[in-house]
Design a protein around this motif. Structure first.
Motif, PDB file in Angstrom:
ATOM      1  N   CYS A  20      51.178  30.698  38.744  1.00 28.00           N
ATOM      2  CA  CYS A  20      49.759  31.003  38.942  1.00 28.00           C
ATOM      3  C   CYS A  20      48.946  29.805  38.469  1.00 28.00           C
ATOM      4  O   CYS A  20      49.228  29.232  37.411  1.00 28.00           O
ATOM      5  N   PHE A  21      47.946  29.416  39.240  1.00 26.03           N
ATOM      6  CA  PHE A  21      47.130  28.260  38.889  1.00 26.03           C
ATOM      7  C   PHE A  21      46.327  28.485  37.604  1.00 26.03           C
ATOM      8  O   PHE A  21      46.026  27.544  36.892  1.00 26.03           O
ATOM      9  N   THR A  22      45.982  29.726  37.317  1.00 22.82           N
ATOM     10  CA  THR A  22      45.117  30.015  36.174  1.00 22.82           C
ATOM     11  C   THR A  22      45.885  30.278  34.889  1.00 22.82           C
ATOM     12  O   THR A  22      45.638  29.631  33.872  1.00 22.82           O
ATOM     13  N   CYS A  23      46.832  31.208  34.908  1.00 14.64           N
ATOM     14  CA  CYS A  23      47.506  31.603  33.667  1.00 14.64           C
ATOM     15  C   CYS A  23      48.900  31.008  33.509  1.00 14.64           C
ATOM     16  O   CYS A  23      49.463  31.055  32.424  1.00 14.64           O
ATOM     17  N   GLY A  24      49.475  30.478  34.569  1.00 14.73           N
ATOM     18  CA  GLY A  24      50.789  29.846  34.476  1.00 14.73           C
ATOM     19  C   GLY A  24      51.970  30.794  34.592  1.00 14.73           C
ATOM     20  O   GLY A  24      53.107  30.374  34.421  1.00 14.73           O
ATOM     21  N   ALA A  25      51.725  32.063  34.891  1.00 18.56           N
ATOM     22  CA  ALA A  25      52.820  33.014  35.046  1.00 18.56           C
ATOM     23  C   ALA A  25      53.609  32.704  36.319  1.00 18.56           C
ATOM     24  O   ALA A  25      53.053  32.261  37.321  1.00 18.56           O
ATOM     25  N   VAL A  26      54.905  32.941  36.285  1.00 17.99           N
ATOM     26  CA  VAL A  26      55.745  32.707  37.450  1.00 17.99           C
ATOM     27  C   VAL A  26      55.458  33.782  38.491  1.00 17.99           C
ATOM     28  O   VAL A  26      55.511  34.977  38.196  1.00 17.99           O
ATOM     29  N   VAL A  27      55.120  33.366  39.718  1.00 19.74           N
ATOM     30  CA  VAL A  27      54.793  34.319  40.778  1.00 19.74           C
ATOM     31  C   VAL A  27      55.672  34.147  42.018  1.00 19.74           C
ATOM     32  O   VAL A  27      55.806  35.067  42.814  1.00 19.74           O
ATOM     33  N   ALA A  28      56.276  32.982  42.194  1.00 20.88           N
ATOM     34  CA  ALA A  28      57.024  32.700  43.427  1.00 20.88           C
ATOM     35  C   ALA A  28      58.258  33.577  43.587  1.00 20.88           C
ATOM     36  O   ALA A  28      58.686  33.824  44.719  1.00 20.88           O
ATOM     37  N   ASP A  29      58.808  34.068  42.488  1.00 20.02           N
ATOM     38  CA  ASP A  29      60.015  34.884  42.590  1.00 20.02           C
ATOM     39  C   ASP A  29      59.748  36.249  43.223  1.00 20.02           C
ATOM     40  O   ASP A  29      60.677  36.922  43.657  1.00 20.02           O
ATOM     41  N   LYS A  30      58.500  36.643  43.322  1.00 18.15           N
ATOM     42  CA  LYS A  30      58.147  37.937  43.908  1.00 18.15           C
ATOM     43  C   LYS A  30      57.630  37.808  45.342  1.00 18.15           C
ATOM     44  O   LYS A  30      57.377  38.804  46.009  1.00 18.15           O
ATOM     45  N   TRP A  31      57.475  36.584  45.840  1.00 24.49           N
ATOM     46  CA  TRP A  31      56.858  36.365  47.143  1.00 24.49           C
ATOM     47  C   TRP A  31      57.647  36.973  48.293  1.00 24.49           C
ATOM     48  O   TRP A  31      57.083  37.610  49.181  1.00 24.49           O
ATOM     49  N   GLU A  32      58.947  36.794  48.347  1.00 30.82           N
ATOM     50  CA  GLU A  32      59.740  37.287  49.478  1.00 30.82           C
ATOM     51  C   GLU A  32      59.651  38.809  49.603  1.00 30.82           C
ATOM     52  O   GLU A  32      59.488  39.335  50.697  1.00 30.82           O
ATOM     53  N   GLU A  33      59.761  39.503  48.480  1.00 39.81           N
ATOM     54  CA  GLU A  33      59.666  40.968  48.492  1.00 39.81           C
ATOM     55  C   GLU A  33      58.271  41.406  48.933  1.00 39.81           C
ATOM     56  O   GLU A  33      58.109  42.313  49.739  1.00 39.81           O
ATOM     57  N   TYR A  34      57.247  40.750  48.404  1.00 38.85           N
ATOM     58  CA  TYR A  34      55.869  41.062  48.782  1.00 38.85           C
ATOM     59  C   TYR A  34      55.657  40.841  50.278  1.00 38.85           C
ATOM     60  O   TYR A  34      55.125  41.698  50.977  1.00 38.85           O
ATOM     61  N   ASP A  35      56.074  39.691  50.771  1.00 37.17           N
ATOM     62  CA  ASP A  35      55.893  39.347  52.185  1.00 37.17           C
ATOM     63  C   ASP A  35      56.613  40.334  53.094  1.00 37.17           C
ATOM     64  O   ASP A  35      56.059  40.788  54.094  1.00 37.17           O
ATOM     65  N   LYS A  36      57.821  40.684  52.740  1.00 42.01           N
ATOM     66  CA  LYS A  36      58.600  41.627  53.544  1.00 42.01           C
ATOM     67  C   LYS A  36      57.915  42.991  53.606  1.00 42.01           C
ATOM     68  O   LYS A  36      57.761  43.561  54.687  1.00 42.01           O
ATOM     69  N   ARG A  37      57.494  43.471  52.459  1.00 39.49           N
ATOM     70  CA  ARG A  37      56.924  44.819  52.419  1.00 39.49           C
ATOM     71  C   ARG A  37      55.546  44.893  53.056  1.00 39.49           C
ATOM     72  O   ARG A  37      55.212  45.873  53.715  1.00 39.49           O
ATOM     73  N   VAL A  38      54.725  43.871  52.889  1.00 40.33           N
ATOM     74  CA  VAL A  38      53.360  43.908  53.412  1.00 40.33           C
ATOM     75  C   VAL A  38      53.312  43.582  54.899  1.00 40.33           C
ATOM     76  O   VAL A  38      52.659  44.278  55.672  1.00 40.33           O
ATOM     77  N   ASN A  39      54.004  42.544  55.314  1.00 41.02           N
ATOM     78  CA  ASN A  39      53.904  42.088  56.702  1.00 41.02           C
ATOM     79  C   ASN A  39      54.860  42.773  57.662  1.00 41.02           C
ATOM     80  O   ASN A  39      54.550  42.904  58.832  1.00 41.02           O
ATOM     81  N   LYS A  40      56.001  43.200  57.189  1.00 41.23           N
ATOM     82  CA  LYS A  40      56.974  43.797  58.099  1.00 41.23           C
ATOM     83  C   LYS A  40      57.025  45.317  57.996  1.00 41.23           C
ATOM     84  O   LYS A  40      57.268  46.001  58.974  1.00 41.23           O
ATOM     85  N   GLU A  41      56.769  45.842  56.812  1.00 37.94           N
ATOM     86  CA  GLU A  41      56.803  47.292  56.613  1.00 37.94           C
ATOM     87  C   GLU A  41      55.409  47.901  56.518  1.00 37.94           C
ATOM     88  O   GLU A  41      55.278  49.103  56.329  1.00 37.94           O
ATOM     89  N   ASN A  42      54.378  47.069  56.623  1.00 37.56           N
ATOM     90  CA  ASN A  42      52.975  47.500  56.641  1.00 37.56           C
ATOM     91  C   ASN A  42      52.582  48.372  55.451  1.00 37.56           C
ATOM     92  O   ASN A  42      51.892  49.365  55.605  1.00 37.56           O
ATOM     93  N   GLU A  43      53.009  47.989  54.251  1.00 42.41           N
ATOM     94  CA  GLU A  43      52.610  48.705  53.041  1.00 42.41           C
ATOM     95  C   GLU A  43      51.299  48.132  52.517  1.00 42.41           C
ATOM     96  O   GLU A  43      50.906  47.015  52.843  1.00 42.41           O
ATOM     97  N   ASN A  44      50.634  48.891  51.689  1.00 42.95           N
ATOM     98  CA  ASN A  44      49.377  48.479  51.069  1.00 42.95           C
ATOM     99  C   ASN A  44      49.651  47.342  50.077  1.00 42.95           C
ATOM    100  O   ASN A  44      50.458  47.502  49.165  1.00 42.95           O
ATOM    101  N   PRO A  45      48.979  46.181  50.229  1.00 44.47           N
ATOM    102  CA  PRO A  45      49.228  45.050  49.325  1.00 44.47           C
ATOM    103  C   PRO A  45      48.994  45.378  47.851  1.00 44.47           C
ATOM    104  O   PRO A  45      49.751  44.930  46.985  1.00 44.47           O
TER     105      PRO A  45
END
Length: 66
Positions: free
Chosen positions: A7-32
Motif C-alpha cells: 500500500c502506498f500509504t501504510c506499507g501493508a502487503v496487498v499484492a498477495d490478495k489481488w488474484e483472489e479479489y480479481d477472480k471473485r469480483v470480475n469473474k464471479e460478480n461479487e460485491n467488492p
C-alpha cells in the motif's frame, strides 16, 4: 498496470490478495466491499489500492503484438 506489492500509504502487503479479489469480483460478480472484508483488508488506504487498480497488462500485450 500491475498491482503494487505494498500500500502506498501504510506499507501493508496487498499484492498477495489481488488474484483472489480479481477472480471473485470480475469473474464471479461479487460485491467488492464484501470481498475485501472477507480477505481481511480493513484500512481504507489499502482498500483504495484494490478499488482503483486497473489491470492493463493484457491490453498492452495485445497492442504490442500488432
Amino acid at each position: 498496470m500491475l498491482m503494487p506489492i505494498r500500500c502506498f500509504t501504510c506499507g501493508a502487503v496487498v499484492a498477495d490478495k489481488w488474484e483472489e479479489y480479481d477472480k471473485r469480483v470480475n469473474k464471479e460478480n461479487e460485491n467488492p466491499g464484501k470481498v475485501l472484508d472477507e480477505l481481511g483488508v480493513k484500512r481504507y488506504c489499502c482498500r483504495r489500492m484494490f478499488l482503483s487498480n486497473n489491470d492493463l497488462l493484457e491490453e498492452f500485450m495485445e497492442s504490442s503484438r500488432k
